[in-house]
Design an enzyme around this catalytic site. Structure first.
Site, PDB file in Angstrom:
ATOM      1  N   ASP A   1     -23.814  14.546  -9.441  1.00  0.00           N
ATOM      2  CA  ASP A   1     -23.459  14.133 -10.695  1.00  0.00           C
ATOM      3  C   ASP A   1     -23.544  15.249 -11.734  1.00  0.00           C
ATOM      4  O   ASP A   1     -24.415  15.923 -11.874  1.00  0.00           O
ATOM      5  CB  ASP A   1     -24.240  12.969 -10.911  1.00  0.00           C
ATOM      6  CG  ASP A   1     -24.186  11.789 -10.452  1.00  0.00           C
ATOM      7  OD1 ASP A   1     -23.203  11.693  -9.840  1.00  0.00           O
ATOM      8  OD2 ASP A   1     -25.107  10.859 -10.363  1.00  0.00           O
TER       9      ASP A   1
ATOM     10  N   ASP B   1     -20.040   0.079  -5.050  1.00  0.00           N
ATOM     11  CA  ASP B   1     -21.395   0.069  -5.843  1.00  0.00           C
ATOM     12  C   ASP B   1     -21.950  -1.462  -5.308  1.00  0.00           C
ATOM     13  O   ASP B   1     -21.541  -2.197  -5.564  1.00  0.00           O
ATOM     14  CB  ASP B   1     -21.378   0.306  -7.146  1.00  0.00           C
ATOM     15  CG  ASP B   1     -21.180   1.764  -7.608  1.00  0.00           C
ATOM     16  OD1 ASP B   1     -20.992   2.462  -6.911  1.00  0.00           O
ATOM     17  OD2 ASP B   1     -21.243   1.954  -8.846  1.00  0.00           O
TER      18      ASP B   1
END
Lengths: 196, 252
Positions: free
Chosen positions: B131, B12
């Site tokens: 997600d 990330d």
């Protein structure tokens, strides 16, 4: 040594240029016919769709240029498929350097996803770009179409069916996998090509 | 079958640095993306995913700079994601050397983007990240980093993105993400068996056994994790050694 990477409307031709740089080799990304013809080695890379790419090559008159090259030429992925006679991808007549057909992987078993994506073994190696140390090595593949096994096959990969992971005829070399993305194994194959 | 199961560290990125949150919050700085990427490549990572979680107007530029840096330094495939929402973004990243891009919310809000990108750059270039969170009995797709629930189920959306031309699905279980309690194997297997394209499992990796489970019970094609790799809790070489011993095809 002058290396040309054929620049056309295909995906990620940059990554081959970067791979050459990592090997300390200066290569030119070009669609200039004269420059390509004058090179010591030519790389014909690419991912993408067969019919639009063939149309682009014809438009730029690169099709006849590639066929008539006498120096070592390395086709990668779509480049390899376009070197064949015909692709089932939108029923496209290709360059015909190799008499082979390019077929679509049929999705029949959830265990074998299509496209064939990831690291797989190359086996039964022969020809100039391979050496003994590479037998059974993992290389990186991303493709939904494959070149059938044929008399010019120099490496075999088995996914759904055994297919040509590499082919070679006279000065034309080609790999279905991406040597530029296949770690140190890929670097060795590229180096072998550069030292032909 | 010799196609190797892939181990994918996810980095990330925020403001050009690697970070990893627990359940999408509490970010911790974990270093330079390119250096991390190189180290992972040397340890045997099969691919890398860079997810940019900054949300600035300069995004396209910072993403393309990151793609260029990674592409020129690494010899394995990598995916870039985070805030990609147009054909122009996709083109910029392709030209910067990205092998794949990952799109999440923008694909849900504008599904024809999937068709357009697949047609223009090829399915292999497009990973659809999903997600999802288990709510009552359904797995529901969430947007904007998990903040906004939709009315669509994970299985329906997975089938749709496949039909539209996605090359891969990166499924993150929000229930499992950051818990280190194992992947969501049961639903993972359902997703994997209901589409024809490869699935990358994400969320919940805590041990080598978790990867074994997601490749066997979960039928995943690849396993993705962040913090357990970043903080050295599992070494990639050790993980692959373990998987190989257990009969999983991995690239060593």
């Amino acid at each position: 040594m002058k290396i040309s990477i054929i620049n056309y409307n295909a995906g990620n031709v940059q990554s081959v240029l970067f791979a050459m740089k990592r090997l300390g080799i200066k290569a030119n990304l070009t669609d200039n016919i004269e420059e390509i013809q004058k090179s010591d080695k030519v790389i014909f890379p690419g991912v993408g769709e067969a019919s639009s790419t063939m149309a682009f090559l014809k438009d730029k008159k690169l099709d006849s240029v590639i066929i008539n090259l006498k120096q070592p030429v390395l086709g990668i992925c779509l480049g390899m498929q376009l070197m064949c006679a015909y692709s089932e991808e939108n029923e496209t007549p290709c360059l015909g350097i190799f008499p082979s057909k390019v077929r679509k992987f049929l999705f029949t078993d959830p265990k074998s996803k299509v496209p064939h994506m990831g690291w797989n073994l190359i086996q039964d190696l022969k020809g100039d770009i391979f050496d003994e140390s590479l037998e059974g090595a993992f290389t990186y593949f991303v493709h939904g179409f494959y070149v059938e096994k044929n008399e010019f096959t120099t490496a075999t990969c088995d996914y759904i069916i055994p297919f040509s992971a590499a082919i070679q005829k006279e000065n034309f070399y080609a790999t279905q996998f991406h040597p530029e993305k296949s770690g140190s194994v890929g670097e060795r194959i590229l180096t072998n090509f550069l030292t032909i | 079958m010799t196609l190797a199961k892939r181990i994918i560290p996810c980095l990330d990125i925020k403001n050009g640095r690697t970070v990893k949150g627990v359940n999408f919050v509490n970010l911790r700085d974990a270093g330079d993306p390119v250096e991390f990427g190189k180290a992972y490549s040397e340890q045997g990572a099969d691919e890398l995913v860079f997810l940019d979680i900054t949300a600035t107007l300069e995004k396209r530029k910072t993403l393309s700079e990151l793609a260029k840096k990674v592409a020129s330094n690494l010899n394995i495939p990598f995916t870039i994601g985070g805030g990609i929402s147009s054909i122009k973004d996709a083109e910029t990243l392709l030209e910067s050397g990205a092998d794949k891009i990952s799109i999440n919310s923008a694909a849900y809000r504008n599904p024809s983007l999937i068709d357009e990108i697949a047609k223009r750059f090829g399915s292999q270039f497009l990973v659809i990240a999903i997600d999802a969170k288990k709510m009552e009995n359904d797995w529901i797709v969430h947007l904007s980093g998990g903040k906004i629930p939709t009315s669509t189920t994970l299985l329906d959306w997975s089938r749709e993105v496949t039909q539209r031309g996605a090359g891969e699905i990166l499924f993150t279980s929000m229930n499992h993400d950051g818990t280190k309690g194992g992947f969501a194997c049961e639903i993972m297997a359902k997703v994997s068996q209901s589409v024809s394209i490869p699935i990358i499992a994400s969320g919940g990796a805590g041990s080598s056994e978790d990867f074994y489970d997601v490749f066997t019970k979960g039928k995943a094609d690849a396993g993705l994790a962040a913090s357990i790799f970043h903080f050295g809790e599992i070494g990639i070489a050790d993980l692959k050694g373990y998987l190989k011993e257990k009969g999983i095809s991995v690239r060593i």
